[in-house]
Structure formats: structure tokens, C-alpha cells
Scaffold this motif. Structure first.
Motif, PDB file in Angstrom:
ATOM      1  N   SER A 101       0.833  -1.248   0.219  1.00  0.00           N
ATOM      2  CA  SER A 101       0.111  -0.113  -0.063  1.00  0.00           C
ATOM      3  C   SER A 101       0.861   1.080   0.072  1.00  0.00           C
ATOM      4  O   SER A 101       1.935   1.044   0.143  1.00  0.00           O
ATOM      5  N   LEU A 102       0.432   2.305  -0.169  1.00  0.00           N
ATOM      6  CA  LEU A 102       1.103   3.727  -0.473  1.00  0.00           C
ATOM      7  C   LEU A 102       1.622   4.013   0.986  1.00  0.00           C
ATOM      8  O   LEU A 102       2.766   4.445   1.063  1.00  0.00           O
ATOM      9  N   PRO A 103       0.839   4.135   1.985  1.00  0.00           N
ATOM     10  CA  PRO A 103       1.214   4.401   3.228  1.00  0.00           C
ATOM     11  C   PRO A 103       2.534   3.202   3.717  1.00  0.00           C
ATOM     12  O   PRO A 103       3.427   3.955   4.491  1.00  0.00           O
ATOM     13  N   ALA A 104       2.527   2.104   3.589  1.00  0.00           N
ATOM     14  CA  ALA A 104       3.535   1.238   3.765  1.00  0.00           C
ATOM     15  C   ALA A 104       4.750   1.502   2.917  1.00  0.00           C
ATOM     16  O   ALA A 104       5.955   1.506   3.494  1.00  0.00           O
ATOM     17  N   LEU A 105       4.551   1.962   1.665  1.00  0.00           N
ATOM     18  CA  LEU A 105       5.797   2.220   0.956  1.00  0.00           C
ATOM     19  C   LEU A 105       6.347   3.578   1.413  1.00  0.00           C
ATOM     20  O   LEU A 105       7.446   3.706   1.598  1.00  0.00           O
ATOM     21  N   VAL A 106       5.657   4.616   1.906  1.00  0.00           N
ATOM     22  CA  VAL A 106       6.113   5.726   2.485  1.00  0.00           C
ATOM     23  C   VAL A 106       6.919   5.693   3.921  1.00  0.00           C
ATOM     24  O   VAL A 106       7.867   6.257   3.971  1.00  0.00           O
ATOM     25  N   GLU A 107       6.192   4.885   4.497  1.00  0.00           N
ATOM     26  CA  GLU A 107       7.031   4.341   6.157  1.00  0.00           C
ATOM     27  C   GLU A 107       8.242   3.796   5.645  1.00  0.00           C
ATOM     28  O   GLU A 107       9.470   4.020   6.041  1.00  0.00           O
ATOM     29  N   ARG A 108       8.478   2.964   4.577  1.00  0.00           N
ATOM     30  CA  ARG A 108       9.632   2.362   4.325  1.00  0.00           C
ATOM     31  C   ARG A 108      10.792   3.213   3.505  1.00  0.00           C
ATOM     32  O   ARG A 108      11.901   3.190   4.017  1.00  0.00           O
ATOM     33  N   LEU A 109      10.137   3.897   2.518  1.00  0.00           N
ATOM     34  CA  LEU A 109      10.951   4.984   2.086  1.00  0.00           C
ATOM     35  C   LEU A 109      11.468   6.097   3.034  1.00  0.00           C
ATOM     36  O   LEU A 109      12.712   6.393   3.070  1.00  0.00           O
ATOM     37  N   GLU A 110      10.849   6.533   3.951  1.00  0.00           N
ATOM     38  CA  GLU A 110      11.073   7.491   5.042  1.00  0.00           C
ATOM     39  C   GLU A 110      12.232   6.609   5.877  1.00  0.00           C
ATOM     40  O   GLU A 110      13.172   7.436   6.604  1.00  0.00           O
ATOM     41  N   ALA A 111      12.315   5.426   6.225  1.00  0.00           N
ATOM     42  CA  ALA A 111      13.022   4.886   7.071  1.00  0.00           C
ATOM     43  C   ALA A 111      14.497   4.495   6.246  1.00  0.00           C
ATOM     44  O   ALA A 111      15.527   4.882   6.957  1.00  0.00           O
ATOM     45  N   GLN A 112      14.301   4.442   4.910  1.00  0.00           N
ATOM     46  CA  GLN A 112      15.370   4.875   4.066  1.00  0.00           C
ATOM     47  C   GLN A 112      16.033   5.842   3.861  1.00  0.00           C
ATOM     48  O   GLN A 112      17.578   6.135   3.984  1.00  0.00           O
ATOM     49  N   ALA A 113      15.382   6.884   4.034  1.00  0.00           N
ATOM     50  CA  ALA A 113      15.890   8.234   4.173  1.00  0.00           C
ATOM     51  C   ALA A 113      16.710   8.526   5.222  1.00  0.00           C
ATOM     52  O   ALA A 113      17.782   9.316   5.235  1.00  0.00           O
ATOM     53  N   GLU A 114      16.328   7.852   6.501  1.00  0.00           N
ATOM     54  CA  GLU A 114      17.080   8.139   7.736  1.00  0.00           C
ATOM     55  C   GLU A 114      18.484   7.428   7.808  1.00  0.00           C
ATOM     56  O   GLU A 114      19.676   7.838   8.217  1.00  0.00           O
ATOM     57  N   ARG A 115      18.313   6.118   7.023  1.00  0.00           N
ATOM     58  CA  ARG A 115      19.619   5.383   6.966  1.00  0.00           C
ATOM     59  C   ARG A 115      20.699   5.742   5.682  1.00  0.00           C
ATOM     60  O   ARG A 115      21.822   5.885   6.174  1.00  0.00           O
ATOM     61  N   GLN A 116      20.045   6.351   4.853  1.00  0.00           N
ATOM     62  CA  GLN A 116      20.824   6.751   3.763  1.00  0.00           C
ATOM     63  C   GLN A 116      20.615   8.054   3.231  1.00  0.00           C
ATOM     64  O   GLN A 116      20.021   8.355   2.137  1.00  0.00           O
ATOM     65  N   PRO A 117      20.750   9.299   3.879  1.00  0.00           N
ATOM     66  CA  PRO A 117      20.197  10.519   3.639  1.00  0.00           C
ATOM     67  C   PRO A 117      20.957  11.205   2.454  1.00  0.00           C
ATOM     68  O   PRO A 117      20.590  12.122   1.905  1.00  0.00           O
ATOM     69  N   ASP A 118      22.237  10.393   2.064  1.00  0.00           N
ATOM     70  CA  ASP A 118      23.121  11.146   0.844  1.00  0.00           C
ATOM     71  C   ASP A 118      22.469  10.233  -0.421  1.00  0.00           C
ATOM     72  O   ASP A 118      23.406  10.416  -1.378  1.00  0.00           O
ATOM     73  N   ASN A 119      21.506   9.401  -0.564  1.00  0.00           N
ATOM     74  CA  ASN A 119      21.216   8.846  -1.605  1.00  0.00           C
ATOM     75  C   ASN A 119      20.041   9.570  -2.350  1.00  0.00           C
ATOM     76  O   ASN A 119      18.966   9.566  -1.748  1.00  0.00           O
ATOM     77  N   PRO A 120      20.439  10.226  -3.291  1.00  0.00           N
ATOM     78  CA  PRO A 120      19.561  10.967  -4.258  1.00  0.00           C
ATOM     79  C   PRO A 120      18.056  10.207  -4.708  1.00  0.00           C
ATOM     80  O   PRO A 120      17.169  10.707  -4.777  1.00  0.00           O
ATOM     81  N   ASN A 121      18.329   9.038  -4.780  1.00  0.00           N
ATOM     82  CA  ASN A 121      17.210   8.157  -5.426  1.00  0.00           C
ATOM     83  C   ASN A 121      16.108   8.009  -3.987  1.00  0.00           C
ATOM     84  O   ASN A 121      15.096   7.582  -4.463  1.00  0.00           O
ATOM     85  N   VAL A 122      16.677   8.014  -2.974  1.00  0.00           N
ATOM     86  CA  VAL A 122      15.405   8.135  -1.712  1.00  0.00           C
ATOM     87  C   VAL A 122      14.599   9.369  -2.174  1.00  0.00           C
ATOM     88  O   VAL A 122      13.208   9.412  -1.971  1.00  0.00           O
ATOM     89  N   TRP A 123      15.427  10.579  -2.184  1.00  0.00           N
ATOM     90  CA  TRP A 123      14.531  11.640  -2.239  1.00  0.00           C
ATOM     91  C   TRP A 123      13.814  11.968  -3.431  1.00  0.00           C
ATOM     92  O   TRP A 123      12.697  12.484  -3.502  1.00  0.00           O
ATOM     93  N   SER A 124      14.184  11.446  -4.449  1.00  0.00           N
ATOM     94  CA  SER A 124      13.302  11.545  -5.998  1.00  0.00           C
ATOM     95  C   SER A 124      12.438  10.586  -5.755  1.00  0.00           C
ATOM     96  O   SER A 124      11.535  10.637  -6.696  1.00  0.00           O
ATOM     97  N   SER A 125      12.353   9.503  -4.835  1.00  0.00           N
ATOM     98  CA  SER A 125      11.277   8.579  -4.859  1.00  0.00           C
ATOM     99  C   SER A 125      10.093   9.311  -3.885  1.00  0.00           C
ATOM    100  O   SER A 125       9.003   9.164  -4.100  1.00  0.00           O
ATOM    101  N   LEU A 126      10.665  10.013  -2.745  1.00  0.00           N
ATOM    102  CA  LEU A 126       9.571  10.479  -1.910  1.00  0.00           C
ATOM    103  C   LEU A 126       8.993  11.754  -2.459  1.00  0.00           C
ATOM    104  O   LEU A 126       7.912  12.093  -1.982  1.00  0.00           O
TER     105      LEU A 126
END
Length: 408
Positions: free
Chosen positions: A139-164
Motif C-alpha cells: 500500500s502507499l502508506p507502507a511504501l512511504v513508511e519504508r522510504l522514510e526509513a531509508q531516508a534516515e539510513r541513507q540521507p545522501d542517496n538522491p534516489n531516496v529523495w527522488s522517490s519521496l
């Protein structure tokens, strides 16, 4: 991720086998080398040759064929040759077959550690984690939750922010989307396409107002890329809202020429058709021209509030979905002097391609008289609204919306 590390280990196995395999052959090689050195007679042969040549020189001296000086000179040459021939034959003691065995595991460990370190530095483990987040989310909420977790783990990965960023933007989370695009610009640099996304976001967050900050971004973008399509599309919206339909058509045509997204290009073509229709009725007091289903409104100012502000004060008429989960579906900008007036909100007044009024059955209408022109209300602004306005044919009787309250 488990499969990736398993594949990584499988690839390392041949390299480790090549390192260990010489140890298995070491006893055989040691025995062969030992036997070779034991049976080697090269030194004895060189000495025998030296003796034969020395005997020949002595015989020549006795026969008087050479004098003593020549004899001594040739004898020294023979001795020098013998030394040169036998000097390289001196060997160091042969090492045992088990010598240096400890170096092999050390090299193997260094190979594994070096390979893993290289992958962490140059590999794409972070992108694999993003891929797993998409695959594991139902689901979209589950995806957002996982992507936000990845943003905390790898804040310097541009693909995380381009996904969010597009998720936040389409969900109407303006501040979160702004944070995502700012992070992306920090990592990727001030690229015109990224600056254009930020400018467009802030433009719509300000209720389609070309604020000083947005104008500064537009100037920077056009200085670097005068044909940037997102910026040209936004400038077309500005021109359309101001009634400059010819300029809007020109900007949108230039934007379409540089677009790679067919859906966005189709949306701009709809806008061009709406602008062309407006040009055809401009002399007729700009009567509403519908593009698809929408709402026909009559906006009035309550009698007790008349005279509160100047006639050139901006008025925003906004249609939102009833749940408040999407960006504004349509926006019209008027002035206080225009009231009372009729206005049609349809897809031609959409703020973004991801949210339009034709996608819903009912909308909530909000009218705000703003003294600052900003998206956020301030004390002294006037407002009014109406919930549950049906979306449909705009040719019928307009729905009455009264501005009758003051922001405290």
C-alpha cells in the motif's frame, strides 16, 4: 539483500580457491625442486672445463707458444669466467612445503574485506534497499513508511529523495515535498529541472501566486535553460490566470516542444484549447468556458464586510477534495472589486496534472480575500466557503458562496 550477499559469496569462492590451490601442490613441487637441485652437476661441469682449458694453457707455455705474461693473463681470464659461471649457481636453502602457509589465509581475508569495502564504496546497496521497499509494500502508506526509513539510513542517496518527492507532492504534503526536493538539490546540484520542480511546488503552495522567491527561481532557471518545460508550463498558468491568453498559449507550446511526458503534454494542450476558447469570448465579459466537468459559482461579499479592503485586494477561489488528501483541485484568482461575480472551476484551472476537479464527485469551496497574497491566512483576511458542492455540468444555475468571516 540475502540473495545479493549469497551471490557475492559465490563470486568470491573461485578467487579463494585460486589462492588455496597452490598449497595442495606444494609437497609435489618441493620434492621436484629438491631432486633437481640434488642431481644438478652444472658446477662440476664448469670446473672440469676450467681445468681442461688451464691444462691447454700450461702445455702451450711449455712448448714456448706463449710467454709467461700471456699465460698469466689467460689464466686470470679463465678464473674470472669460472667465478662468473658458478656465482649464480649458489642457491639459498630450499624452504619446506609448509612454509608461508599462514600468508594464504591472510591474503584471502584481505581479499574478502577489500571486496566488501569496495562494494560499500562503489556499489548500489542503497538502491537495492529501495527496490526491496517497493517490492515489499502492498500500500502507499507502507511504501512511504519504508522510504522514510531509508531516508534516515541513507540521507545522501538522491534516489531516496527522488522517490519521496512525487509521493509527497501528489498527496498534498507540500512542506514534506519541499524538504525532499531541497535534499535532492543539495545532492545533485542546482540543476534547472530540479529548480523547476521546486519553483512549481512553491507556486502552487502559494495558490498559483508568483511570489518573489518563485520569481527568483524562475530567473535562475531560465538563465541556465531558457526552454525548461516545467517552468514554461508554470509561466503559462500565470499568464492564463492574468487573462493573457496569447502569452499562455505561447508558453505552453514552447513547454510541449521540450517535454518527454505525453500525459503532461496532453494536459497543456487542453490548457491551450481553453485559452483559445477564452480568446474567442474575451470581448463578451469573459464568460465561463468549461473544460470537462466542474462547478459554476457565484461569489459574493457579505454586506457587513464591504469596504473592509481595497478593490484591488486579491481573492482566491479554491476547490478541494472533501477528504483534504489531495492538492487543490482548481484555483481561480480574482480581485475584491470583481465581486459579486460568477466563476467556473474546471480542469483548465487545475494546479497540477496529478489532481483535477473532474476526478471527484463533490468538492469543498474555499474563498479567501488575502491582504498579503500568501498561501497562509493572516489576521484581517476575509473568507467563506461551502462544502459538498457537486461536480458536473457547469451550464446550470451557479452555486452561491458568500465571503462572510474574518480571520482573527
Amino acid at each position: 539483500m540475502t540473495l545479493m550477499w549469497l551471490a557475492f559469496a559465490i563470486l568470491l569462492l573461485p578467487a579463494l580457491w585460486l589462492l588455496v590451490s597452490p598449497l595442495r601442490r606444494a609437497p609435489v613441487l618441493y620434492a621436484a625442486q629438491r631432486d633437481f637441485e640434488a642431481s644438478d652437476r652444472t658446477a662440476e661441469q664448469n670446473v672440469a672445463i676450467y681445468r681442461r682449458r688451464l691444462e691447454s694453457l700450461e702445455a702451450a707455455l711449455e712448448r714456448g707458444e706463449i710467454d709467461t705474461a700471456r699465460f698469466e693473463e689467460d689464466r686470470l681470464e679463465l678464473e674470472r669466467s669460472l667465478l662468473e659461471d658458478t656465482a649464480d649457481l649458489k642457491r639459498r636453502p630450499l624452504q619446506g612445503p609448509h612454509a608461508g602457509r599462514l600468508a594464504v589465509p591472510v591474503v584471502a581475508l584481505a581479499l574478502v574485506v577489500g571486496s566488501v569495502a569496495w562494494y560499500y564504496h562503489n556499489g548500489a546497496e542503497g538502491d537495492l534497499a529501495l527496490y526491496a521497499a517497493y517490492q515489499e509494500s502492498d500500500s502507499l502508506p507502507a511504501l512511504v513508511e519504508r522510504l522514510e526509513a531509508q531516508a534516515e539510513r541513507q540521507p545522501d542517496n538522491p534516489n531516496v529523495w527522488s522517490s519521496l518527492f512525487p509521493i509527497y507532492r501528489d498527496a498534498g504534503q507540500g512542506e514534506a515535498a519541499l524538504e525532499a526536493i531541497d535534499q535532492l538539490i543539495r545532492l545533485e546540484g542546482r540543476q534547472p529541472s530540479l529548480l523547476a520542480q521546486k519553483a512549481q511546488l512553491k507556486f502552487f503552495m502559494a495558490d498559483r501566486t508568483l511570489t518573489d522567491e518563485v520569481q527568483a527561481l524562475v530567473d535562475e532557471i531560465l538563465e541556465r535553460d531558457s526552454s525548461e518545460p516545467t517552468t514554461l508550463g508554470m509561466l503559462g498558468v500565470v499568464a492564463f490566470d492574468r487573462g493573457n491568453y496569447e502569452e499562455a498559449i505561447d508558453q505552453w507550446r514552447r513547454a510541449i516542444a521540450g517535454m518527454n511526458d505525453p500525459d503532461s503534454a496532453d494536459a497543456l494542450r487542453e490548457g491551450i484549447r481553453a485559452a483559445q476558447q477564452r480568446l474567442g469570448v474575451a470581448s463578451e465579459a469573459r464568460e465561463p468556458v468549461a473544460v470537462g466537468p466542474g462547478v459554476n459559482l457565484r461569489v459574493t461579499l457579505a454586506e457587513e464586510l464591504q469596504g473592509e479592503h481595497e478593490d484591488d485586494t486579491q481573492v482566491f477561489v479554491v476547490a478541494r477534495d472533501m477528504e483534504g488528501e489531495k492538492p487543490p483541485l482548481a484555483v481561480a484568482r480574482l480581485t475584491l472589486g470583481d465581486l459579486p461575480t460568477e466563476v467556473v472551476l474546471d480542469d483548465s484551472r487545475a494546479m497540477s496534472e496529478q489532481a483535477s476537479i473532474s476526478e471527484v464527485d463533490e468538492v469543498r469551496i474555499v474563498v479567501r480575500v488575502t491582504t498579503t497574497g500568501d498561501a497562509s491566512p493572516v489576521p484581517g483576511d476575509l473568507f467563506g466557503g461551502r462544502d459538498g458542492v457537486a461536480v458536473g455540468d457547469t451550464d446550470g444555475e451557479p452555486v452561491e458562496v458568500v465571503v462572510d468571516r474574518v480571520v482573527e
